[in-house]
Every structure is written in structure tokens, then in C-alpha cells.
Design a protein around this motif. Sequence first.
Motif, PDB file in Angstrom:
ATOM      1  N   VAL A  63       0.815  -1.227   0.000  1.00 54.70           N
ATOM      2  CA  VAL A  63       0.000   0.000   0.000  1.00 54.70           C
ATOM      3  C   VAL A  63       0.844   1.270   0.000  1.00 54.70           C
ATOM      4  O   VAL A  63       0.296   2.375  -0.081  1.00 54.70           O
ATOM      5  N   LYS A  64       2.149   1.129   0.104  1.00 52.19           N
ATOM      6  CA  LYS A  64       3.027   2.313   0.135  1.00 52.19           C
ATOM      7  C   LYS A  64       2.818   3.161  -1.108  1.00 52.19           C
ATOM      8  O   LYS A  64       2.760   2.653  -2.221  1.00 52.19           O
ATOM      9  N   GLY A  65       2.707   4.466  -0.867  1.00 51.10           N
ATOM     10  CA  GLY A  65       2.520   5.390  -1.974  1.00 51.10           C
ATOM     11  C   GLY A  65       1.066   5.561  -2.382  1.00 51.10           C
ATOM     12  O   GLY A  65       0.741   6.459  -3.158  1.00 51.10           O
ATOM     13  N   ARG A  66       0.189   4.702  -1.873  1.00 52.05           N
ATOM     14  CA  ARG A  66      -1.237   4.797  -2.208  1.00 52.05           C
ATOM     15  C   ARG A  66      -2.095   5.120  -0.996  1.00 52.05           C
ATOM     16  O   ARG A  66      -3.108   5.817  -1.124  1.00 52.05           O
ATOM     17  N   PHE A  67      -1.710   4.604   0.164  1.00 49.87           N
ATOM     18  CA  PHE A  67      -2.485   4.810   1.388  1.00 49.87           C
ATOM     19  C   PHE A  67      -1.722   5.755   2.312  1.00 49.87           C
ATOM     20  O   PHE A  67      -0.489   5.752   2.355  1.00 49.87           O
ATOM     21  N   THR A  68      -2.489   6.536   3.074  1.00 48.27           N
ATOM     22  CA  THR A  68      -1.900   7.431   4.063  1.00 48.27           C
ATOM     23  C   THR A  68      -2.676   7.321   5.371  1.00 48.27           C
ATOM     24  O   THR A  68      -3.904   7.475   5.384  1.00 48.27           O
ATOM     25  N   ILE A  69      -1.944   7.050   6.442  1.00 50.41           N
ATOM     26  CA  ILE A  69      -2.555   6.992   7.761  1.00 50.41           C
ATOM     27  C   ILE A  69      -2.299   8.315   8.471  1.00 50.41           C
ATOM     28  O   ILE A  69      -1.220   8.898   8.358  1.00 50.41           O
ATOM     29  N   SER A  70      -3.301   8.790   9.199  1.00 51.22           N
ATOM     30  CA  SER A  70      -3.157  10.025   9.959  1.00 51.22           C
ATOM     31  C   SER A  70      -4.052   9.933  11.186  1.00 51.22           C
ATOM     32  O   SER A  70      -4.883   9.025  11.290  1.00 51.22           O
ATOM     33  N   ARG A  71      -3.867  10.870  12.098  1.00 48.90           N
ATOM     34  CA  ARG A  71      -4.689  10.855  13.304  1.00 48.90           C
ATOM     35  C   ARG A  71      -4.934  12.276  13.765  1.00 48.90           C
ATOM     36  O   ARG A  71      -4.129  13.177  13.507  1.00 48.90           O
ATOM     37  N   ASP A  72      -6.044  12.441  14.464  1.00 42.23           N
ATOM     38  CA  ASP A  72      -6.390  13.700  15.088  1.00 42.23           C
ATOM     39  C   ASP A  72      -6.705  13.380  16.546  1.00 42.23           C
ATOM     40  O   ASP A  72      -7.798  12.893  16.864  1.00 42.23           O
ATOM     41  N   ASN A  73      -5.745  13.616  17.408  1.00 45.59           N
ATOM     42  CA  ASN A  73      -5.926  13.248  18.814  1.00 45.59           C
ATOM     43  C   ASN A  73      -7.006  14.090  19.498  1.00 45.59           C
ATOM     44  O   ASN A  73      -7.622  13.637  20.463  1.00 45.59           O
ATOM     45  N   ALA A  74      -7.234  15.291  19.009  1.00 48.15           N
ATOM     46  CA  ALA A  74      -8.295  16.120  19.584  1.00 48.15           C
ATOM     47  C   ALA A  74      -9.674  15.523  19.309  1.00 48.15           C
ATOM     48  O   ALA A  74     -10.617  15.732  20.069  1.00 48.15           O
ATOM     49  N   LYS A  75      -9.764  14.784  18.219  1.00 44.95           N
ATOM     50  CA  LYS A  75     -11.038  14.149  17.845  1.00 44.95           C
ATOM     51  C   LYS A  75     -11.053  12.661  18.149  1.00 44.95           C
ATOM     52  O   LYS A  75     -12.025  11.970  17.823  1.00 44.95           O
ATOM     53  N   ASN A  76      -9.983  12.155  18.742  1.00 43.41           N
ATOM     54  CA  ASN A  76      -9.886  10.722  19.047  1.00 43.41           C
ATOM     55  C   ASN A  76     -10.163   9.869  17.814  1.00 43.41           C
ATOM     56  O   ASN A  76     -10.881   8.853  17.883  1.00 43.41           O
ATOM     57  N   THR A  77      -9.579  10.259  16.705  1.00 45.11           N
ATOM     58  CA  THR A  77      -9.874   9.576  15.447  1.00 45.11           C
ATOM     59  C   THR A  77      -8.591   9.328  14.653  1.00 45.11           C
ATOM     60  O   THR A  77      -7.700  10.183  14.612  1.00 45.11           O
ATOM     61  N   VAL A  78      -8.543   8.165  14.041  1.00 43.49           N
ATOM     62  CA  VAL A  78      -7.462   7.837  13.110  1.00 43.49           C
ATOM     63  C   VAL A  78      -8.083   7.590  11.746  1.00 43.49           C
ATOM     64  O   VAL A  78      -9.206   7.095  11.654  1.00 43.49           O
TER      65      VAL A  78
END
Length: 122
Positions: A63-78
Motif C-alpha cells: 500500500v506504500k505510496g497509495r495509502f496514508t494513515i493520519s490521526r487527530d488526537n483532539a477528535k480521538n480519530t485515526v
Amino acid sequence: VQLQASGGGLVQAGGSLRLSCAASGRTFSTYTMGWFRQAPGKEREFVAAISWSGSTTSYADSVKGRFTISRDNAKNTVYLQMNSLKIEDTAVYYCAASPAAVGATSRWYDYWGQGTEVTVSS
């Protein structure tokens, strides 16, 4: 930590989807978060992971180059942004939380969401 994944659906090859995983519990920001997937008849496999701060990420080669993981700790969401989807990306996607450092080993993850299904058609 309780996890609720969403955002799956049916998409054509080459399209995009964004998965979300909402977490309950005030300790979310201390956990490494990961995405795994399981295709029909196959073993569950690692997709991506992100450290508690978001500064470290890891991806499966597929999945490298196609998928991106991120998170928003203020929203408790990944999140998992999936672009250029392929038929072989079809699977149930699970989010998971780990107290350990970023890694691909599923047994390091203590908490799992219920999964959201992604189907990529030709």
C-alpha cells in the motif's frame, strides 16, 4: 479503548476511500494506532500504523505510496486515506490500538474495532 471503524463501501478500481476509526477513552492519544485487513479466505494482514504523536508511520509494501494513515488526537480519530485502489485491496479493514511502538505485529494490538468492508470492483 473502544474503536468504531467506518467509511467502507464499494468503489471502482482507481478510486479513493477514506476510512475513519473513532475511539472512546481519554487515553487514545497515548496509543499507537494501526489498520489491518482481512480478505476472504486469507489471513489478516498489516496495512499501516501511526505513533501516538503522529510523527512515525509504517506501511505494508503493498500500500506504500497509495495509502496514508493520519490521526487527530483532539477528535480521538485515526484515518486511512486510500487512493488508487486495486481489486486486491478488497477486504474487511480493522483499526486497532497498541500500547507499544509502531509495528506490524497484530498481537501487539490490544484493542480492535469491528471492521468496515471495502470492495473494489473492476
